[in-house]
Write a protein that holds these residues in place. Structure first.
Motif, PDB file in Angstrom:
ATOM      1  N   ALA A   2      44.649  46.341  36.545  1.00  0.00           N
ATOM      2  CA  ALA A   2      44.264  44.999  36.129  1.00  0.00           C
ATOM      3  C   ALA A   2      44.301  44.903  34.611  1.00  0.00           C
ATOM      4  O   ALA A   2      44.281  45.920  33.918  1.00  0.00           O
ATOM      5  CB  ALA A   2      42.874  44.663  36.632  1.00  0.00           C
ATOM      6  N   SER A  86      52.181  29.944  39.045  1.00  0.00           N
ATOM      7  CA  SER A  86      53.010  30.750  38.152  1.00  0.00           C
ATOM      8  C   SER A  86      54.462  30.295  38.280  1.00  0.00           C
ATOM      9  O   SER A  86      55.249  30.887  39.012  1.00  0.00           O
ATOM     10  CB  SER A  86      52.861  32.228  38.529  1.00  0.00           C
ATOM     11  OG  SER A  86      53.650  33.034  37.691  1.00  0.00           O
ATOM     12  N   LYS A  95      53.293  35.343  32.825  1.00  0.00           N
ATOM     13  CA  LYS A  95      53.284  35.685  34.252  1.00  0.00           C
ATOM     14  C   LYS A  95      52.551  37.001  34.475  1.00  0.00           C
ATOM     15  O   LYS A  95      51.737  37.142  35.375  1.00  0.00           O
ATOM     16  CB  LYS A  95      54.719  35.834  34.760  1.00  0.00           C
ATOM     17  CG  LYS A  95      55.473  34.532  34.887  1.00  0.00           C
ATOM     18  CD  LYS A  95      56.842  34.843  35.471  1.00  0.00           C
ATOM     19  CE  LYS A  95      57.744  33.644  35.413  1.00  0.00           C
ATOM     20  NZ  LYS A  95      59.105  33.980  35.814  1.00  0.00           N
ATOM     21  N   MET A  96      52.876  37.969  33.637  1.00  0.00           N
ATOM     22  CA  MET A  96      52.273  39.294  33.757  1.00  0.00           C
ATOM     23  C   MET A  96      50.757  39.216  33.542  1.00  0.00           C
ATOM     24  O   MET A  96      49.973  39.796  34.286  1.00  0.00           O
ATOM     25  CB  MET A  96      52.921  40.212  32.705  1.00  0.00           C
ATOM     26  CG  MET A  96      52.485  41.643  32.757  1.00  0.00           C
ATOM     27  SD  MET A  96      53.277  42.547  34.095  1.00  0.00           S
ATOM     28  CE  MET A  96      52.086  43.846  34.354  1.00  0.00           C
ATOM     29  N   LEU A  97      50.373  38.469  32.494  1.00  0.00           N
ATOM     30  CA  LEU A  97      48.952  38.319  32.158  1.00  0.00           C
ATOM     31  C   LEU A  97      48.177  37.658  33.284  1.00  0.00           C
ATOM     32  O   LEU A  97      47.102  38.116  33.669  1.00  0.00           O
ATOM     33  CB  LEU A  97      48.854  37.406  30.941  1.00  0.00           C
ATOM     34  CG  LEU A  97      48.369  38.028  29.658  1.00  0.00           C
ATOM     35  CD1 LEU A  97      48.674  37.110  28.496  1.00  0.00           C
ATOM     36  CD2 LEU A  97      46.881  38.290  29.753  1.00  0.00           C
ATOM     37  N   ALA A  99      49.104  37.287  36.499  1.00  0.00           N
ATOM     38  CA  ALA A  99      49.125  38.043  37.761  1.00  0.00           C
ATOM     39  C   ALA A  99      48.156  39.217  37.701  1.00  0.00           C
ATOM     40  O   ALA A  99      47.479  39.519  38.679  1.00  0.00           O
ATOM     41  CB  ALA A  99      50.536  38.526  38.063  1.00  0.00           C
ATOM     42  N   SER A 100      48.056  39.865  36.524  1.00  0.00           N
ATOM     43  CA  SER A 100      47.186  41.040  36.437  1.00  0.00           C
ATOM     44  C   SER A 100      45.728  40.658  36.193  1.00  0.00           C
ATOM     45  O   SER A 100      44.851  41.512  36.211  1.00  0.00           O
ATOM     46  CB  SER A 100      47.690  42.006  35.348  1.00  0.00           C
ATOM     47  OG  SER A 100      47.762  41.365  34.107  1.00  0.00           O
ATOM     48  N   ARG A 102      44.390  37.794  37.844  1.00  0.00           N
ATOM     49  CA  ARG A 102      44.031  36.931  38.966  1.00  0.00           C
ATOM     50  C   ARG A 102      42.853  37.470  39.783  1.00  0.00           C
ATOM     51  O   ARG A 102      41.923  36.729  40.121  1.00  0.00           O
ATOM     52  CB  ARG A 102      45.249  36.785  39.878  1.00  0.00           C
ATOM     53  CG  ARG A 102      44.965  36.078  41.162  1.00  0.00           C
ATOM     54  CD  ARG A 102      46.076  36.299  42.167  1.00  0.00           C
ATOM     55  NE  ARG A 102      45.703  35.741  43.453  1.00  0.00           N
ATOM     56  CZ  ARG A 102      44.934  36.366  44.341  1.00  0.00           C
ATOM     57  NH1 ARG A 102      44.454  37.555  44.068  1.00  0.00           N
ATOM     58  NH2 ARG A 102      44.632  35.799  45.485  1.00  0.00           N
ATOM     59  N   ASP A 103      42.916  38.769  40.078  1.00  0.00           N
ATOM     60  CA  ASP A 103      41.923  39.377  40.939  1.00  0.00           C
ATOM     61  C   ASP A 103      40.507  39.229  40.396  1.00  0.00           C
ATOM     62  O   ASP A 103      39.568  39.010  41.156  1.00  0.00           O
ATOM     63  CB  ASP A 103      42.275  40.865  41.101  1.00  0.00           C
ATOM     64  CG  ASP A 103      41.907  41.362  42.472  1.00  0.00           C
ATOM     65  OD1 ASP A 103      42.066  40.569  43.426  1.00  0.00           O
ATOM     66  OD2 ASP A 103      41.449  42.518  42.582  1.00  0.00           O
TER      67      ASP A 103
END
Lengths: 138, 416
Positions: A2, A86, A95-97, A99-100, A102-103
């Motif tokens: 994450a 996204s 996108k990377m930021l 997606a990582s 989101r959790d």
């Protein structure tokens, strides 16, 4: 794995007002300018679903929580949806930021019934969400 | 930027594949150093610390008696001995960076074993004296770089094709499948080139390093070249295998393709042929056979399967095995979020063919396949580069102090 980005207390407060007092119809979240915290950027009581879609930028990532109402077996129901937005045209760094991170946001909310990962407007269209909401309720 | 002792230093990102080692600064768009994972060495009796020939002046320079090695075997790093020299070549010789001053993020395949990731941590902390380390899974990095927490990552590399279901940022282990499919495709291409046809003989795959002179010839005519006789005797079997592989790869990258609608003799024959010249001077145009090569990714004839019980599984077989392990609800989500990555997927028509194969069985299929070859080849490196550049990521790094206190056990606890 994450990003380590944290969730601001404002996110939780906004979510509580949506879920418990139903003050908001939807909340849109983004990252703070220093990319360290997730913050709510808009809350709205607007009932028109298309207005909500219009609040999701064409080429930037966001998260949203939407209190989705629909009818099933002639009874009114509502489901809280968590949307990760996204779009394909967003920059790869964003996108990377998102997606990582989101959790962290998703895990802060209790009572999410439907999760949607949207990369274009067809995937977050009213009928697409309705289909998911319907299939998640019995 | 990462903060260490008050100074902001950028982290380094190292992505070790079976064809190349990609290394660079976190935050950059492309790796600064791309070094061949193949290395040259000479076996001299009694000398166990033989010099390795690396990078641009490594395997591609002919040397008498030089053998070629590669750390990978069966989809895992098998020999760790060349790993420190390869990393050191990329970081110190090419990038002029001092590893002991930078946190380092290394990638690993989703099927990596605990012993290998711990060995990597050990190399980084003990040999390179890095201040902090993290090892990140290429499947998740590729999914995240495509903006997806959940995705079906199809990664076609130099020697392995894999399918990794990623759900909410974690690999769904039971759905993880891979095979040595790219090697089969490569072997098929070599077979096509070295088998005579009615219009040409078997093609010689000599590299330019072994050719003394050549005379231009008409298309499809026998080549007229002279070999460097002085070098032939000193050429090792492993160097010969390495350069033949290179020549076949070059041909594949220039000529081979995949038919987007599945195999069809007429369609293949109707596509324009492509001209290609080999180092020997032999040149000819390749017609339908250039699509037969790519077809091996998607279809294996029953005969081929019957004759080879250990045949690497093709993409449709890998897909059905992977999806069978996932719940039906999840399958639909994954099909809507397919991420195609890896340099081996850059065949013309690959993404279209994949989409057609998937659409036959699923209603809503969406493939994310970056058109930019850099993004496709270095997707995992790029994902790692962005992640390691985040200020907030510092909580995830394994620090040198933690390594000293907890040892290997911390790697599995921290890097999930």
């Amino acid at each position: 794995m994450a990003s380590g980005v944290s969730v601001s207390s404002e996110c939780m407060e906004a979510f509580r007002s949506l879920k418990l007092s139903r003050k908001h119809k939807y909340i849109i979240f983004s990252l703070s300018a220093d990319l360290k915290t997730i913050v709510p950027v808009k809350t709205s009581a607007e009932q028109d679903y298309d207005k909500f879609v219009g609040d999701l930028p064409e080429d930037e990532c966001r998260w949203a929580v939407y209190d989705f109402e629909f009818e099933k077996d002639s009874a009114k129901r509502n489901k809280i949806c968590f949307i990760s937005w996204s779009p394909d045209s967003a920059k790869i760094k964003q996108k990377m930021l998102f997606a990582s991170s989101r959790d962290a946001l998703r895990r802060s909310f209790d009572g999410i019934a439907v999760e949607i990962q949207g990369t274009d407007y067809s995937e977050i269209a009213h009928e697409a969400v309705l289909f998911k909401a319907n299939s998640s309720s019995r | 930027m990462v903060n260490y002792g008050g100074d902001e230093v950028s982290a380094l990102v190292v992505d070790i594949g079976s064809s190349s080692v990609r290394a660079g600064y976190a935050g950059d768009d492309t790796p600064k150093a791309v070094v061949s994972s193949y290395y040259g060495y000479k076996t001299t009796a009694g000398d166990s610390d033989a010099k390795l020939y690396l990078g641009q002046h490594g395997p591609s320079i002919w040397r008498e008696g030089m053998e070629i090695g590669n750390p990978w075997r069966d989809a895992l790093i098998f020999d760790f001995n060349p790993i420190p020299p390869l990393i050191s070549h990329a970081l110190s010789d090419i990038m002029h960076a001092n590893p002991s001053e930078h946190p380092i993020l290394v990638t690993e395949p989703a099927w990596n074993i605990a012993a290998n990731r711990e060995r990597m941590a050990e190399i980084m902390f003990e040999e390179f004296q890095v201040p902090a380390f993290y090892i990140a899974n290429t499947g998740v990095l590729n999914a995240f770089a495509a903006g997806k927490g959940s995705a079906l990552v199809i990664d076609v590399g130099h020697s392995v094709a894999s399918i990794t279901p990623v759900v909410d940022g974690f690999v769904l282990r039971k759905g993880l499948v891979y095979s040595a499919l790219p090697k089969l495709v490569h072997a098929h291409a070599k077979h096509v080139l070295t088998t005579p046809t009615p219009t040409r003989g078997s093609i010689d795959l000599y590299p330019h390093q072994l050719i003394a002179s050549k005379i231009p010839v008409e298309p499809s005519a026998s080549p007229r070249f002279a070999l460097r006789e002085d070098r032939l005797a000193g050429t090792t079997e492993s160097w010969r295998t390495w350069y033949e592989t290179r020549e076949v790869d070059e041909w594949i990258q220039t000529v081979a393709g995949v038919l987007d609608q599945g195999w069809n003799e007429q369609v293949a024959a109707a596509r324009p042929p492509r001209q290609y010249e080999f180092p020997t001077g032999f040149n000819t145009s390749f017609g339908p056979e250039r699509f037969q090569v790519g077809e091996e990714f998607f279809y294996h004839s029953p005969q081929l399967v019957a004759q080879n019980p250990n045949l690497p599984k093709n993409i449709p077989t890998l897909l059905s095995e992977s999806l069978r392990a996932c719940d039906p609800d999840l399958r639909q989500v994954l099909m809507g979020n397919v991420v195609l990555t890896g340099g081996g997927s850059l065949y013309t028509g690959f993404a279209d063919r994949l989409e057609n194969e998937l659409s036959r069985n699923f209603s809503h299929v969406k493939i994310h396949a970056p058109g930019n070859p850099i993004e496709r080849k270095y997707g995992a490196w790029l994902g790692g580069s962005i992640l390691a550049s985040l200020g907030t990521f510092h909580q995830l790094w394994i620090s040198r102090e933690e390594w000293q206190e907890h040892g290997k056990a911390i790697v599995g606890q921290r890097c999930k």
